[in-house]
Design a protein around this motif. Sequence first.
Motif, PDB file in Angstrom:
ATOM      1  N   GLU A 240       0.977  -1.293   0.150  1.00 57.00           N
ATOM      2  CA  GLU A 240       0.008  -0.095   0.069  1.00 57.00           C
ATOM      3  C   GLU A 240       0.771   1.262  -0.053  1.00 57.00           C
ATOM      4  N   ALA A 241       1.863   1.174   0.699  1.00 59.03           N
ATOM      5  CA  ALA A 241       3.054   2.260   0.540  1.00 59.03           C
ATOM      6  C   ALA A 241       3.337   2.547  -0.619  1.00 59.03           C
ATOM      7  N   PHE A 242       3.875   1.581  -1.221  1.00 58.01           N
ATOM      8  CA  PHE A 242       4.480   1.770  -2.543  1.00 58.01           C
ATOM      9  C   PHE A 242       3.495   2.252  -3.576  1.00 58.01           C
ATOM     10  N   GLN A 243       2.169   1.703  -3.440  1.00 59.32           N
ATOM     11  CA  GLN A 243       1.139   1.775  -4.250  1.00 59.32           C
ATOM     12  C   GLN A 243       0.776   3.287  -4.460  1.00 59.32           C
ATOM     13  N   SER A 244       1.005   3.937  -3.338  1.00 56.40           N
ATOM     14  CA  SER A 244       0.492   5.441  -3.018  1.00 56.40           C
ATOM     15  C   SER A 244       1.403   6.481  -3.864  1.00 56.40           C
ATOM     16  N   LYS A 245       2.529   5.833  -4.022  1.00 54.89           N
ATOM     17  CA  LYS A 245       3.242   6.927  -4.888  1.00 54.89           C
ATOM     18  C   LYS A 245       3.280   6.454  -6.403  1.00 54.89           C
ATOM     19  N   ILE A 246       2.711   5.538  -6.892  1.00 56.27           N
ATOM     20  CA  ILE A 246       2.813   5.379  -8.338  1.00 56.27           C
ATOM     21  C   ILE A 246       2.237   6.222  -9.161  1.00 56.27           C
ATOM     22  N   LYS A 247       1.138   6.813  -8.523  1.00 57.75           N
ATOM     23  CA  LYS A 247       0.351   7.952  -9.281  1.00 57.75           C
ATOM     24  C   LYS A 247       1.366   9.165  -9.832  1.00 57.75           C
ATOM     25  N   TYR A 248       2.211   9.560  -8.789  1.00 62.85           N
ATOM     26  CA  TYR A 248       3.361  10.540  -8.801  1.00 62.85           C
ATOM     27  C   TYR A 248       4.357  10.191  -9.780  1.00 62.85           C
ATOM     28  N   TYR A 249       4.784   8.999  -9.846  1.00 65.36           N
ATOM     29  CA  TYR A 249       5.689   8.530 -10.878  1.00 65.36           C
ATOM     30  C   TYR A 249       4.946   8.667 -12.192  1.00 65.36           C
ATOM     31  N   ALA A 250       3.772   8.159 -12.363  1.00 65.07           N
ATOM     32  CA  ALA A 250       3.230   8.287 -13.696  1.00 65.07           C
ATOM     33  C   ALA A 250       3.056   9.743 -14.055  1.00 65.07           C
ATOM     34  N   SER A 251       2.603  10.840 -13.078  1.00 65.95           N
ATOM     35  CA  SER A 251       2.719  12.006 -13.433  1.00 65.95           C
ATOM     36  C   SER A 251       4.011  12.407 -13.867  1.00 65.95           C
ATOM     37  N   LEU A 252       5.126  12.279 -13.429  1.00 64.03           N
ATOM     38  CA  LEU A 252       6.234  12.435 -13.751  1.00 64.03           C
ATOM     39  C   LEU A 252       6.757  12.172 -15.082  1.00 64.03           C
ATOM     40  N   SER A 253       6.410  10.730 -15.458  1.00 62.90           N
ATOM     41  CA  SER A 253       6.624  10.213 -16.828  1.00 62.90           C
ATOM     42  C   SER A 253       5.835  11.248 -17.769  1.00 62.90           C
ATOM     43  N   ALA A 254       4.803  11.425 -17.551  1.00 63.13           N
ATOM     44  CA  ALA A 254       3.973  12.525 -18.329  1.00 63.13           C
ATOM     45  C   ALA A 254       4.582  13.569 -18.583  1.00 63.13           C
ATOM     46  N   CYS A 255       5.080  14.260 -17.516  1.00 58.60           N
ATOM     47  CA  CYS A 255       5.471  15.403 -17.705  1.00 58.60           C
ATOM     48  C   CYS A 255       6.937  15.401 -18.725  1.00 58.60           C
ATOM     49  N   VAL A 256       7.536  14.513 -18.659  1.00 63.96           N
ATOM     50  CA  VAL A 256       8.892  14.356 -19.269  1.00 63.96           C
ATOM     51  C   VAL A 256       8.456  13.958 -20.685  1.00 63.96           C
ATOM     52  N   ALA A 257       7.558  13.163 -20.912  1.00 64.38           N
ATOM     53  CA  ALA A 257       6.794  13.057 -22.243  1.00 64.38           C
ATOM     54  C   ALA A 257       6.481  14.150 -23.113  1.00 64.38           C
ATOM     55  N   ALA A 258       6.191  15.129 -22.415  1.00 63.22           N
ATOM     56  CA  ALA A 258       5.675  16.361 -22.656  1.00 63.22           C
ATOM     57  C   ALA A 258       6.713  17.344 -23.438  1.00 63.22           C
ATOM     58  N   ILE A 259       7.754  17.045 -22.875  1.00 57.81           N
ATOM     59  CA  ILE A 259       8.938  17.872 -23.527  1.00 57.81           C
ATOM     60  C   ILE A 259       9.557  17.321 -24.666  1.00 57.81           C
ATOM     61  N   PRO A 260       9.508  18.036 -25.873  1.00 54.39           N
ATOM     62  CA  PRO A 260       9.701  17.424 -27.321  1.00 54.39           C
ATOM     63  C   PRO A 260      11.381  17.290 -27.711  1.00 54.39           C
ATOM     64  N   LEU A 261      11.837  16.161 -26.877  1.00 58.88           N
ATOM     65  CA  LEU A 261      13.096  15.826 -27.186  1.00 58.88           C
ATOM     66  C   LEU A 261      13.060  14.317 -27.462  1.00 58.88           C
ATOM     67  N   PRO A 262      13.289  13.942 -28.647  1.00 58.41           N
ATOM     68  CA  PRO A 262      13.089  12.623 -29.243  1.00 58.41           C
ATOM     69  C   PRO A 262      13.998  11.396 -28.261  1.00 58.41           C
ATOM     70  N   GLY A 263      13.357  10.322 -27.961  1.00 59.08           N
ATOM     71  CA  GLY A 263      14.269   9.381 -27.246  1.00 59.08           C
ATOM     72  C   GLY A 263      14.304   9.541 -25.538  1.00 59.08           C
ATOM     73  N   VAL A 264      14.429  10.911 -25.137  1.00 59.89           N
ATOM     74  CA  VAL A 264      14.428  11.090 -23.821  1.00 59.89           C
ATOM     75  C   VAL A 264      13.398  10.498 -22.683  1.00 59.89           C
ATOM     76  N   SER A 265      12.209  10.636 -23.198  1.00 56.17           N
ATOM     77  CA  SER A 265      11.114  10.212 -22.612  1.00 56.17           C
ATOM     78  C   SER A 265      11.273   8.569 -22.266  1.00 56.17           C
ATOM     79  N   THR A 266      11.603   7.637 -23.190  1.00 51.65           N
ATOM     80  CA  THR A 266      12.074   6.399 -23.127  1.00 51.65           C
ATOM     81  C   THR A 266      12.982   5.967 -22.276  1.00 51.65           C
ATOM     82  N   ALA A 267      14.134   6.982 -22.337  1.00 55.01           N
ATOM     83  CA  ALA A 267      15.221   6.558 -21.594  1.00 55.01           C
ATOM     84  C   ALA A 267      14.910   6.940 -20.203  1.00 55.01           C
TER      85      ALA A 267
END
Length: 388
Positions: A240-267
């Motif tokens: 449960e403690a780990f689960q509570s942080k997953i949405k923040y990591y997902a938000s972090l990933s989404a923010c990174v993907a919104a930056i137009p640098l090819p390949g950076v998001s996947t890395a």
Amino acid sequence: MEALISEVKNDLKNNDPAAAVARVKEQSNQQRNTPLNIAITGESGSGKSTFVNAFRGISDEDDGAAPTNIVEASKEPIPYFHPDYPNVNVWDLPGIGTTKFPANEYLKHIGFEKFDFFIIISDTRFRENDVKLAQEIQKMKKKFYFVRSKIDNDIRAAGRKKDFNEKTTLDIIRKSCDQDLLKQGISSPRIFLVSSFELHLYDFSRLYETLGKDLPEHKRDALLFATSNINLEIIKKKKEAFQSKIKYYASLSACVAAIPLPGVSTAFDVALMAITARDYVHGFGLDKSSLQRLSARTRVPYRDMLAVTMSPLVAGEITEEVMLKMLPQLAGITALMAIEEAVRLIPIIGIIASAGLSGIAIYNVLNYFLDTLAKDAQSVFERSLTGP
């Protein structure tokens, strides 16, 4: 976590993906480095050292174990670090009877202010020195708990009687301790009956729950993850403690993907997966060293522990390269990541779609890792109870 997202976005805007990944690693380390200092005191021979070791999830024979079966000689507190969470220190304090200090001077001598709580241990009855110490701790506005140790010995001895009943025996011991402390002036004493060799039995689970409730919120996770998987409820709380942080990591990933640098998001996502998977494996005690210590403590062969697990992350080295090799096995995740990179090329709307897909991919993969590792932790726990 919101501050982390802002800092990572700034790093990537400055074309510094390495700094962004370093920030996530630092955040992970900070979560593991909340200090927790636990004081264990009691008379020599009361089982202090064995309890110190058991609390840290190690056996008396392991490297770094508090020495047992020796006459207490040190007049100073000795810290013992948790092997996986060095922020958690379990301190073996000299018995108050060995220092010849009055209780109030004893607390000053050991530096009482650095401890989050005190555990007072006895293997028979709590004596005058224990009570005086508890009263002084109370005056200092610190929490204390009485632990009656070596309960397994009492149960074995009582088991020789024809009318033996374990619950009745435990009730008698608890009532006797309670009455002794009440007579000596401790009102509503909190007493826990514990075996340091069988933490899943008797009152250790209740002790853990009480400590968690009494600690400030920011210290609860430190206690939670430093606690061995003594029951299925602990595993559930870790999940449960780990689960509570997953949405923040997902938000972090989404923010990174919104930056137009090819390949950076996947890395970045691959690095994030590796960092988080390592946290899960260590948190559930599924890394190699933790499983080896569990094997030594329970006498269940290490290979038998591994045999009941399913995730390839168990007991392995978790790197970004390992994550990349695992991606083909996660067909749905790989497809999402591929689509994310493809739609990124579509003007304006592509960046928005890419961000959403990246967040979904990370959310799904972290949940998958968490679910499988929690099940593996449960399987290892159950196997550890069955013996060699």
